[in-house]
Design an enzyme around this catalytic site. Structure first.
Site, PDB file in Angstrom:
ATOM      1  N   GLU A  32      -5.461 -10.826  -1.507  1.00 27.12           N
ATOM      2  CA  GLU A  32      -6.954 -10.852  -0.929  1.00 27.12           C
ATOM      3  C   GLU A  32      -8.444 -10.487  -1.163  1.00 27.12           C
ATOM      4  O   GLU A  32      -9.143  -9.372  -0.105  1.00 27.12           O
ATOM      5  CB  GLU A  32      -6.186  -9.287   0.110  1.00 27.12           C
ATOM      6  N   GLU A  42       1.043  -1.553  -0.461  1.00 26.76           N
ATOM      7  CA  GLU A  42       0.224   0.228  -0.540  1.00 26.76           C
ATOM      8  C   GLU A  42       0.907   0.925   0.340  1.00 26.76           C
ATOM      9  O   GLU A  42       0.570   1.959   0.630  1.00 26.76           O
ATOM     10  CB  GLU A  42      -0.752  -0.355   1.073  1.00 26.76           C
TER      11      GLU A  42
HETATM   12  C1  XIL Z   1      -6.115  -6.997   7.695  1.00 27.81           C
HETATM   13  C2  XIL Z   1      -6.589  -7.565   8.483  1.00 27.81           C
HETATM   14  O1  XIL Z   1      -7.300  -8.797   7.935  1.00 27.81           O
HETATM   15  C3  XIL Z   1      -6.948  -7.695  10.370  1.00 27.81           C
HETATM   16  O2  XIL Z   1      -7.012  -8.106  11.473  1.00 27.81           O
HETATM   17  C4  XIL Z   1      -6.212  -6.159  11.010  1.00 27.81           C
HETATM   18  O3  XIL Z   1      -6.670  -5.338  12.000  1.00 27.81           O
HETATM   19  C5  XIL Z   1      -5.613  -5.138   9.674  1.00 27.81           C
HETATM   20  O4  XIL Z   1      -4.902  -6.012   9.122  1.00 27.81           O
HETATM   21  N1  XIL Z   1      -4.743  -4.854   3.281  1.00 27.81           N
HETATM   22  C6  XIL Z   1      -3.806  -5.406   3.661  1.00 27.81           C
HETATM   23  C7  XIL Z   1      -3.887  -6.619   4.894  1.00 27.81           C
HETATM   24  O5  XIL Z   1      -2.819  -5.746   3.505  1.00 27.81           O
HETATM   25  O6  XIL Z   1      -3.065  -6.937   5.407  1.00 27.81           O
HETATM   26  C8  XIL Z   1      -5.493  -6.310   5.922  1.00 27.81           C
HETATM   27  O7  XIL Z   1      -5.359  -6.950   7.215  1.00 27.81           O
HETATM   28  C9  XIL Z   1      -6.641  -5.763   4.623  1.00 27.81           C
HETATM   29  C10 XIL Z   1      -6.619  -5.067   4.102  1.00 27.81           C
END
Ligand code: XIL
Length: 457
Positions: free
Chosen positions: A302, A188
């Protein structure tokens, strides 16, 4: 069978247009071309003559990576109740790849308990033969940085913060070398770039030299992992193919390539945080084409669907459309969902199972595509000339061969170039007096698996 299923998608969209029908046909043609290869089996006797035979072709694993996020704390401390037992069992059954949801993140990695659970979970997942995505070395979101790094940044102590990133990449990269097959080196950058911006004031966030240093450090720490940059909002773009976020990621990867940084992949998160975020199949292809032009592999890292505007049916329709688009694109190597069960999903809305382990419509669509439509399983195929020539989905197989009184099961690996297997079936066993081992290994049944290029003349 697949055409019927895809037809169902179009019907349920209720907006069937010629363009959509064309798109589905094109996607299926690409799937046929890129996700399958020739699989030939030839059954002969010792003299090389054809032997009539029947075969079963059973696919046991997909070459394409079908993954999920795994929560290492729940995996290790969930206990022995139904939920934790189901959680571990589904992971074992359904996926060939996994990503720790939080266990590889910087803060967690520096907490002994979390780190030990991360390591133990990876041990278990590796024992199941899964590949592991490392996620993520540097995510400059303050909530995900260690406290001292946030303190250093606030105090203007940029050197200390940058040094911490370099040391962390070296530490986590070397600790996981040989265990993870890839790393999200940076996550990100578009939204969270506090460290690179502090290190390079006035430099566009897409051209921060520190980004290249991070990739180089990751390569030193882990010589073999594929190194990714990961970002959200690229495919989940409200159907837009030209957002500033997409442009920023494109420019960042272009910059890294121009610096000869060892970037090998782009991770496309694909969190659909509302139904409005949906991007149509044709536009997904346009975006994937654009990023594939950078010459790196792509992966959906994701995927999930939550927030407003969804119904169970619209989620099922969309996951089918989305998966068809990404599976059809030759640059895409994997599709990972961000959890599979509502009980362990950060927004309580995972693609496969509800909180009570009922399969959702979107889960049924996922199962159908991954285990039915995009696998090859054929039973009782008879060849009176002992020759079988199929196109089958890439991956691992067990081939049963029934020829006269001989029945054997032989493993076969089908790669992009295809695989040919010649099976030699001798005279009936009763006429040969040899020890069992010799019969099995030497005389009774011989096989050879050769590459397509050697097999076909
Ligand atoms: C999220 C997790 O699912 C949560 O448990 C945590 O509190 C925050 O992070 N983008 C990403 C992931 O790259 O690492 C994130 O995961 C969701 C958004």
């Amino acid at each position: 069978m697949r055409r019927a299923a895809i037809g169902g998608v179009l019907m349920s969209l209720g907006l069937l247009s010629v363009a959509q029908a064309d798109w589905i046909d094109d996607a299926n043609a690409r799937i046929e071309q890129h996700r399958k290869a020739p699989l030939t089996v030839t059954v002969v006797d010792a003299a090389g003559n054809a032997v009539p035979a029947t075969i079963n072709v059973r696919q046991t694993a997909s070459a394409f990576r079908w993954g999920s996020a795994v929560n290492s704390n729940f995996y290790m401390t969930g206990g022995t109740g139904t939920n934790a037992t189901q959680y571990r069992a589904k992971i074992a059954q359904l996926f060939n790849q996994a990503t720790l949801e939080n266990g590889h993140k910087w803060r967690q990695w520096e907490m002994t308990g979390d780190r030990n659970r991360s390591i133990a979970t990876i041990d278990a997942l590796l024992a199941q033969g899964k590949t592991i995505r490392g996620h993520t070395m540097v995510w400059q979101r303050p909530e995900n940085l260690p406290d001292d790094v946030n303190v250093a940044l606030s105090a203007g102590n940029v050197t200390a913060a940058v040094d911490r990133t370099m040391n962390h990449i070296a530490a986590i990269g070397s600790a996981n070398a040989g265990r993870v097959s890839e790393w999200d080196v940076v996550n990100e950058q578009w939204a969270h770039n506090g460290i690179t911006s502090a290190a390079h004031p006035g430099v566009p966030i897409e051209q921060a030299p520190l980004l290249a240093q991070w990739f180089n450090a990751a390569r030193v720490a882990d010589p073999s992992a594929t190194l990714y940059i990961n970002d959200y909002g690229i495919l989940a773009s409200n159907n837009s193919t030209n957002t500033s976020h997409q442009q920023s990621l494109f420019d960042t990867v272009s910059y890294l390539k121009s610096q000869n940084a060892p970037i090998g992949g782009i991770g496309l998160q694909s969190h659909f945080g509302s139904a409005n975020a949906r991007t149509s199949g044709p536009n997904l292809i346009t975006i994937l084409d654009r990023f594939a032009s950078l010459g790196v592999e792509l992966q959906v890292t994701e995927f999930d669907m939550y927030g407003s505007g969804w119904t169970p049916q619209s989620q099922a329709d969309y996951i089918r459309e989305f998966m068809t688009a990404v599976f059809s694109h030759p640059a895409v190597v994997g599709f990972n969902i961000w959890g599979f069960w509502d009980g362990q999903h950060f927004a309580g809305s995972a693609p496969l199972f509800d909180a009570n382990w009922n399969l959702k419509p979107s889960g049924a669509a996922w199962m159908d595509l991954v285990f039915e439509q995009w696998r090859t399983n054929i039973y009782g195929l008879h060849g009176s000339d002992g020759a079988f020539d199929l196109r089958a989905f890439l991956g691992e197989y067990e081939i049963d061969i029934i020829a006269g009184d001989v029945t054997r099961t032989i493993p076969l690996s089908l790669g992009v170039n295809g695989t040919g297997m010649t099976v030699v079936v001798p005279e009936p066993a009763a006429t040969i007096a040899l020890p069992i081992g010799a019969l099995l290994l030497g005389r009774r049944f011989r096989t050879s698996a050769v590459s397509r290029s050697r097999q076909i003349r």
